[in-house]
Design an enzyme around this catalytic site. Structure first.
Site, short mmCIF file in Angstrom:
data_model
loop_
_atom_site.label_atom_id
_atom_site.label_comp_id
_atom_site.label_asym_id
_atom_site.label_seq_id
_atom_site.Cartn_x
_atom_site.Cartn_y
_atom_site.Cartn_z
N HIS A 21 0.86 -1.27 -0.13
CA HIS A 21 0.10 -0.12 0.13
C HIS A 21 0.73 1.30 -0.07
CE1 HIS A 21 -3.80 -1.84 0.07
NE2 HIS A 21 -3.46 -2.33 1.41
N GLN A 71 -2.03 -13.59 4.96
CA GLN A 71 -3.01 -12.60 5.42
C GLN A 71 -4.37 -12.99 5.22
OE1 GLN A 71 -1.23 -8.76 5.40
NE2 GLN A 71 -3.49 -7.61 5.16
N GLU A 87 -7.90 -11.67 4.93
CA GLU A 87 -8.81 -10.31 5.02
C GLU A 87 -10.08 -10.69 3.64
OE1 GLU A 87 -5.92 -7.52 3.75
OE2 GLU A 87 -4.86 -8.92 2.36
N ASP A 122 -9.47 -4.75 5.76
CA ASP A 122 -9.98 -5.29 4.48
C ASP A 122 -10.94 -6.47 4.76
OD1 ASP A 122 -8.95 -3.45 2.58
OD2 ASP A 122 -7.05 -4.84 2.58
#
Length: 649
Positions: A47, A152, A154, A180
């Protein structure tokens, strides 16, 4: 060969605390690593923009300056071979792979992160072995067991496929991406919450990880939430970021210098860096900080001596806050809380119909316009008439905050509004609420008695900040053992329904709402079988023409009682006392003629009106206000506080 510090801690069941690197500053990363605050520091490729050369420099310096005590990690942008190999060759000693959906993606990513025979990582990296303090051949031979590999979780698909994902050989860490995951489940992004679908997904992840003895991790917004996650058994705990630390500390220092308290949100969201919070309009003149008219206690006092200074404005603000060429309305700026009235005056004189870009709506500040918004049937209060109104979706797909709003009097459809008012109306007649007067007085007397003998008191801290909610708690007959939780819920409700609340602060408040609603549901079930004389019980059992309120409507009205019954009296009592103390001649008149009390209360409410903004209206057709065309469906805020100070009213 050095051990991977973080991986060793996780394998031993110990907590590894770390932080995110978003600034991609070599010097900042080096300084943080040298302090030894964290066991890991993570470069975020997903990001934040970072070039490969800068990433390699940062990752290598973390290992070098800490002597291997701080683990350099990377969150890669995707599960591709290119992204994973680059991060590891740049010096990362572990990766977290975002947006995982199924086991096949995990197996491929693991292969990209491991040398043969366990994977297919190439041996061309120039210097990653230096971070482990060994030669390149030893690194290639031994590093597979020292590279941390995290998935991860999400997405909804990841939660559905969780068992097969975690069964993939090579998964060392399961990291919950809270923002998220909230989005994937239909909520606004939040670091953590008690929203039912989020809690259900998190519980599933936690149980699956414990079953397999896989360490759990997540990112926390502050120390309090980090402690909560550690208590929940999370051992890979991220706290803040280098960008957050810089802005937070700068904001705190700025606030201390200017005597501005920390905002309800983090400083890094509250601070706005430009020419000044309040910028002049049309003309290039500065906004004057002139005081508005002086208050009077009421019509009967028109001939009495009036105070020479107005009571609603603090000492003049520094001129730099008003010296700029372009006006921007920022009701969340800390300086605005000090004294909004010069800004309202400037808006009335220069931009009485103002386009507030940040909120995508109009702001009206003159009395006649605000009254017109309230009375003109061309304006609706129903969200269905807003151009950006949310679609009509089942309650199960809404956040707790949205459910409370949907079933509350402010936002429910007109037909439901009439029905609910008809059922509840008999409970709110003057005769029906009269018994509450003595109850509220007892609460006030009890609080004030504790202050007797004090040399001084802080009126807000010691009385007005807590009195209304304690009085409502008593009126609803909330069980004593639940009162602390109810007050916490009430505080969240008050802030969450403030129209100008920032997204960050709203997310923070929303975390408390689901727990509070669950508590009220349990209390409601008890009162259905064992009614009492409290207002909560009366709402549960109220009926009119054989109609009762639904459970959601009852809880929403409790939330409305809190919101409408707490903040206005807090503000009214505080400013009434403050204004009278600043004008002892007016206080002397009131003490001499107590019959003027009602006039005094009305004038105190007018002069220092509660709230910066009020609920918006939505035009049902194109309308024109003072020559400004307002398209159908755009929201318009009428500012009562400004309208009630309008000299042309």
């Amino acid at each position: 060969m050095r051990k991977n510090t973080t991986l060793s801690l996780l394998r031993d069941g110990k907590v590894a605390l770390g932080t995110w690197l978003q600034l991609h500053s070599y010097q900042a990363s080096r300084l943080l690593a040298a302090q030894g605050f964290f066991e890991w520091m993570l470069v975020d490729f997903e990001h934040t923009p970072v070039d490969r050369g800068a990433a390699a420099q940062i990752l290598s310096t973390i290992a070098d300056v800490s002597g291997g005590r701080v683990t350099p990690l990377a969150r890669v942008a995707s599960d591709s071979a290119d992204e994973i190999k680059h991060a590891l060759d740049a010096g990362a000693q572990g990766i977290i792979v975002p947006m995982i959906n199924d086991a096949d993606e995990v197996r491929a990513a693991v292969r990209h992160a491991r040398y043969p025979p366990e994977g297919e990582r190439g041996a061309g990296g120039l210097s990653p072995h230096l971070g482990f303090g060994v030669s390149r051949p030893v690194y290639i031979q031994c590093v597979n067991r020292e590279i941390l590999f995290g998935v991860q979780i999400e997405t909804q698909r990841a939660v559905e496929n969780l068992d097969s994902i975690l069964d993939v050989k090579g998964v060392d860490l399961c990291f919950i991406g809270p923002n998220d995951l909230h989005l994937a489940l239909g909520y606004p992004p939040m670091f953590w919450s008690a929203e039912p679908r989020f809690v259900k997904a998190v519980r599933r992840v936690e149980e699956a990880c414990r079953k397999r003895n896989i360490p759990l991790g997540t990112l926390c917004k502050d120390v309090s939430s980090a402690k909560d996650r550690i208590r929940d058994g999370y051992t890979f705990v991220g706290m803040g970021s280098d960008a957050h630390f810089v802005l937070q500390y700068a904001g705190i220092q700025y606030g201390e210098l200017h005597d501005i308290p920390e905002p309800p949100e983090t400083w890094c969201n509250a601070m706005k860096f430009h020419d000044g919070p309040y910028q002049g309009a049309g003309s290039h003149s500065a906004v004057p900080a002139a005081p508005p008219p002086a208050p009077v206690l009421g019509p009967t006092m028109a001939g009495d001596a009036r105070p020479s200074k107005h009571a609603g404005t603090s000492d003049p603000l520094p001129r730099h806050l008003f010296q700029s060429r372009e006006f921007t309305f920022e009701p969340n700026a800390p300086e605005f809380d000090i004294d909004p009235f010069p800004i309202y005056r400037h808006m009335r004189d220069n931009v009485p119909v103002y386009w507030w870009a940040e909120a995508q709506g109009w702001v009206c500040t003159r009395y006649d316009d605000v009254v017109m918004l309230l009375r003109d049937r061309r304006f609706s209060v129903e969200l269905i008439d807003w151009e950006h109104g949310p679609p009509d979706v089942p309650d199960e797909q809404l956040t707790t905050h949205q459910v409370l709003a949907k079933h509350g009097l402010f936002w429910m459809p007109g037909a439901d509004h009439v029905r609910v008012r008809k059922v509840l109306g008999p409970l709110f007649t003057p005769k029906a609420v009269e018994p509450l007067r003595s109850e509220f007085r007892r609460v006030a007397d009890s609080m004030l008695s504790r202050l007797e003998g004090s040399d001084s008191i802080d009126l807000v801290r010691d009385f007005t900040s807590s009195y209304p909610l304690q009085a409502i708690t008593q009126a609803l007959r909330i069980p004593r053992e639940e009162r602390d939780r109810f007050i916490q819920f009430g505080s969240a409700v008050i802030d969450a329904f403030y129209p100008a609340i920032s997204p960050e602060a709203l997310r923070e408040k929303m975390e408390f709402l689901p727990t509070g609603v669950a508590m009220l549901e349990a209390i409601m079930a008890e009162k259905r079988g064992h009614p009492d004389d409290g207002f909560f019980s009366k709402m549960i059992h109220a009926q009119e023409d054989n109609q009762r309120l639904t459970s959601k409507e009852i809880i929403s009205q409790v939330a409305l009682m809190i919101s409408a019954g707490c903040e206005p009296p807090r503000h009214l009592v505080t400013f009434a006392v403050w204004d009278l103390l600043r004008h002892p001649d007016q206080l002397e008149i009131l003490l001499r003629e107590p019959g003027l009390l009602r006039n005094a209360i009305d004038e105190a409410g007018r002069y220092n009106s509660f709230g910066k903004l009020n609920l918006p209206r939505f035009p049902l057709e194109d309308v024109e206000i003072r020559g400004v065309r307002i398209p159908k469906g755009q929201q318009i805020f009428g500012v009562f506080a400004s309208a009630l100070r309008d000299p042309e009213a």
